[in-house]
Write an enzyme that holds these catalytic residues in place. Sequence first.
Site, mmCIF file in Angstrom:
data_model
loop_
_atom_site.group_PDB
_atom_site.id
_atom_site.type_symbol
_atom_site.label_atom_id
_atom_site.label_comp_id
_atom_site.label_asym_id
_atom_site.label_seq_id
_atom_site.Cartn_x
_atom_site.Cartn_y
_atom_site.Cartn_z
ATOM 1 N N GLN A 284 -26.694 13.777 -9.888
ATOM 2 C CA GLN A 284 -26.453 14.954 -9.035
ATOM 3 C C GLN A 284 -24.970 15.131 -8.721
ATOM 4 O O GLN A 284 -24.491 16.252 -8.544
ATOM 5 C CB GLN A 284 -27.270 14.842 -7.744
ATOM 6 C CG GLN A 284 -28.759 14.864 -7.987
ATOM 7 C CD GLN A 284 -29.174 16.033 -8.872
ATOM 8 O OE1 GLN A 284 -28.890 17.186 -8.574
ATOM 9 N NE2 GLN A 284 -29.822 15.736 -9.986
ATOM 10 N N GLU A 285 -24.231 14.018 -8.635
ATOM 11 C CA GLU A 285 -22.777 14.118 -8.451
ATOM 12 C C GLU A 285 -22.166 14.946 -9.576
ATOM 13 O O GLU A 285 -21.270 15.775 -9.354
ATOM 14 C CB GLU A 285 -22.142 12.719 -8.434
ATOM 15 C CG GLU A 285 -22.557 11.877 -7.242
ATOM 16 C CD GLU A 285 -21.813 10.543 -7.195
ATOM 17 O OE1 GLU A 285 -20.612 10.504 -7.493
ATOM 18 O OE2 GLU A 285 -22.448 9.529 -6.847
ATOM 19 N N ARG B 264 0.835 -1.207 0.000
ATOM 20 C CA ARG B 264 0.000 0.000 0.000
ATOM 21 C C ARG B 264 0.870 1.257 0.000
ATOM 22 O O ARG B 264 0.634 2.201 -0.763
ATOM 23 C CB ARG B 264 -0.940 -0.034 1.216
ATOM 24 C CG ARG B 264 -2.191 0.774 1.028
ATOM 25 C CD ARG B 264 -3.174 0.551 2.160
ATOM 26 N NE ARG B 264 -4.068 -0.568 1.950
ATOM 27 C CZ ARG B 264 -5.106 -0.583 1.110
ATOM 28 N NH1 ARG B 264 -5.379 0.475 0.371
ATOM 29 N NH2 ARG B 264 -5.871 -1.630 1.010
ATOM 30 N N MET C 147 -11.112 4.149 -6.072
ATOM 31 C CA MET C 147 -11.530 3.177 -5.068
ATOM 32 C C MET C 147 -10.324 2.558 -4.363
ATOM 33 O O MET C 147 -10.134 1.339 -4.360
ATOM 34 C CB MET C 147 -12.405 2.101 -5.711
ATOM 35 C CG MET C 147 -13.625 2.674 -6.436
ATOM 36 S SD MET C 147 -14.655 3.766 -5.429
ATOM 37 C CE MET C 147 -15.649 2.547 -4.584
ATOM 38 N N GLU D 82 -9.033 10.574 8.063
ATOM 39 C CA GLU D 82 -10.156 9.705 8.435
ATOM 40 C C GLU D 82 -11.024 9.445 7.198
ATOM 41 O O GLU D 82 -11.500 10.397 6.559
ATOM 42 C CB GLU D 82 -10.985 10.361 9.546
ATOM 43 C CG GLU D 82 -11.883 9.359 10.250
ATOM 44 C CD GLU D 82 -12.695 10.006 11.378
ATOM 45 O OE1 GLU D 82 -13.638 9.369 11.840
ATOM 46 O OE2 GLU D 82 -12.386 11.152 11.760
ATOM 47 N N ILE E 231 -8.075 2.913 -0.582
ATOM 48 C CA ILE E 231 -7.849 3.560 0.712
ATOM 49 C C ILE E 231 -6.421 4.078 0.710
ATOM 50 O O ILE E 231 -5.480 3.330 0.400
ATOM 51 C CB ILE E 231 -8.113 2.567 1.862
ATOM 52 C CG1 ILE E 231 -9.613 2.247 1.912
ATOM 53 C CG2 ILE E 231 -7.635 3.151 3.189
ATOM 54 C CD1 ILE E 231 -9.997 1.200 2.920
ATOM 55 N N HIS F 6 -18.354 11.438 -2.448
ATOM 56 C CA HIS F 6 -18.828 10.203 -1.819
ATOM 57 C C HIS F 6 -20.339 10.119 -2.011
ATOM 58 O O HIS F 6 -21.048 11.106 -1.811
ATOM 59 C CB HIS F 6 -18.474 10.210 -0.328
ATOM 60 C CG HIS F 6 -18.879 8.955 0.361
ATOM 61 N ND1 HIS F 6 -18.163 7.776 0.221
ATOM 62 C CD2 HIS F 6 -19.927 8.672 1.158
ATOM 63 C CE1 HIS F 6 -18.762 6.825 0.911
ATOM 64 N NE2 HIS F 6 -19.831 7.339 1.497
ATOM 65 N N ASP G 162 -13.580 9.122 4.391
ATOM 66 C CA ASP G 162 -14.885 9.722 4.092
ATOM 67 C C ASP G 162 -15.334 10.726 5.158
ATOM 68 O O ASP G 162 -16.530 10.865 5.444
ATOM 69 C CB ASP G 162 -15.953 8.638 3.872
ATOM 70 C CG ASP G 162 -15.648 7.784 2.650
ATOM 71 O OD1 ASP G 162 -15.003 8.302 1.724
ATOM 72 O OD2 ASP G 162 -16.035 6.606 2.635
HETATM 73 C C1 GAR Z 1 -19.429 7.588 -7.834
HETATM 74 O O1 GAR Z 1 -20.759 7.308 -7.447
HETATM 75 C C2 GAR Z 1 -18.637 8.065 -6.639
HETATM 76 O O2 GAR Z 1 -19.370 8.859 -5.753
HETATM 77 C C3 GAR Z 1 -18.264 6.758 -6.008
HETATM 78 O O3 GAR Z 1 -17.943 5.909 -7.082
HETATM 79 C C4 GAR Z 1 -18.703 6.300 -8.224
HETATM 80 C C5 GAR Z 1 -17.746 6.504 -9.379
HETATM 81 O O4 GAR Z 1 -18.431 6.731 -10.579
HETATM 82 N N1 GAR Z 1 -17.171 6.913 -5.091
HETATM 83 C C6 GAR Z 1 -17.029 6.206 -3.983
HETATM 84 O O5 GAR Z 1 -17.804 5.329 -3.650
HETATM 85 C C7 GAR Z 1 -15.803 6.572 -3.163
HETATM 86 N N2 GAR Z 1 -15.871 5.971 -1.866
HETATM 87 P P1 GAR Z 1 -17.680 7.341 -11.844
HETATM 88 O O6 GAR Z 1 -16.412 6.513 -12.064
HETATM 89 O O7 GAR Z 1 -18.639 7.158 -12.969
HETATM 90 O O8 GAR Z 1 -17.360 8.779 -11.553
#
Ligand code: GAR
Length: 198
Positions: free
Chosen positions: A181-182, A73, A98, A151, A100, A117, A153
């Site tokens: 919405q993201e 890591r 994805m 820490e 840590i 997140h 998230d």
């Molecule tokens: C998104 O929903 C993001 O919020 C989530 O992964 C997805 C990636 O989608 N992230 C996490 O869960 C981080 N802990 P994308 O590759 O299409 O942007």
Amino acid sequence: MNNLVILISGGGSNMLAIARAAIRERWDQTLNARIAAVISNRPHAAGLQAAAELGLSTEVVDHTAFAGHADPRTAFDDVLRQTIDAHEPSLVVLAGFMRILTPGFVVHFEGRMLNIHPSLLPAFPGLHTHQRAIDAGCRFTGATVHLVTTELDHGPILEQAVVPVLPNDTADSLAARVLTQEHVIYPKAIKAFLKSQA
Ligand code: GAR
């Protein structure tokens, strides 16, 4: 110039939403900002191809290549840090990355690294956020953009979007609704962050 480095692991739809906003809104002129590189820990991440098609520079630091190290890591994070630093970033953007991250890596970029997140933090840090929101009977969930701290998230919240949980939702249908919405709040949060640093 404010160099942005975006880290992805998968489809990269958030990265694309940011990249398209940067083009549409001329961030090079309005924010003195540009996307210097898109980096993935997975060589076959679909987002890499999509980034290249937009003319963005892409790189891979494959985390599986570090399996033989005594501390895989840390070894991965060291190479990732060097790869990012080569772009002299003002901002590191975790967009569906994805992994840590080790505390040393996070501290190195602290104050200039954002994450998105898929929940209304501080509710549901970690994985499987949509199923957990459904199981808990939440009427609303959402997404959060925050500064990354050691820490997982946690860290100061910069932007949130609230999304309803509908009666027949599955984790997938809810994830798709949250994702739209993201794509709105991540470019918005990045713009606000860059303006606050100017
Ligand atoms: C998104 O929903 C993001 O919020 C989530 O992964 C997805 C990636 O989608 N992230 C996490 O869960 C981080 N802990 P994308 O590759 O299409 O942007």
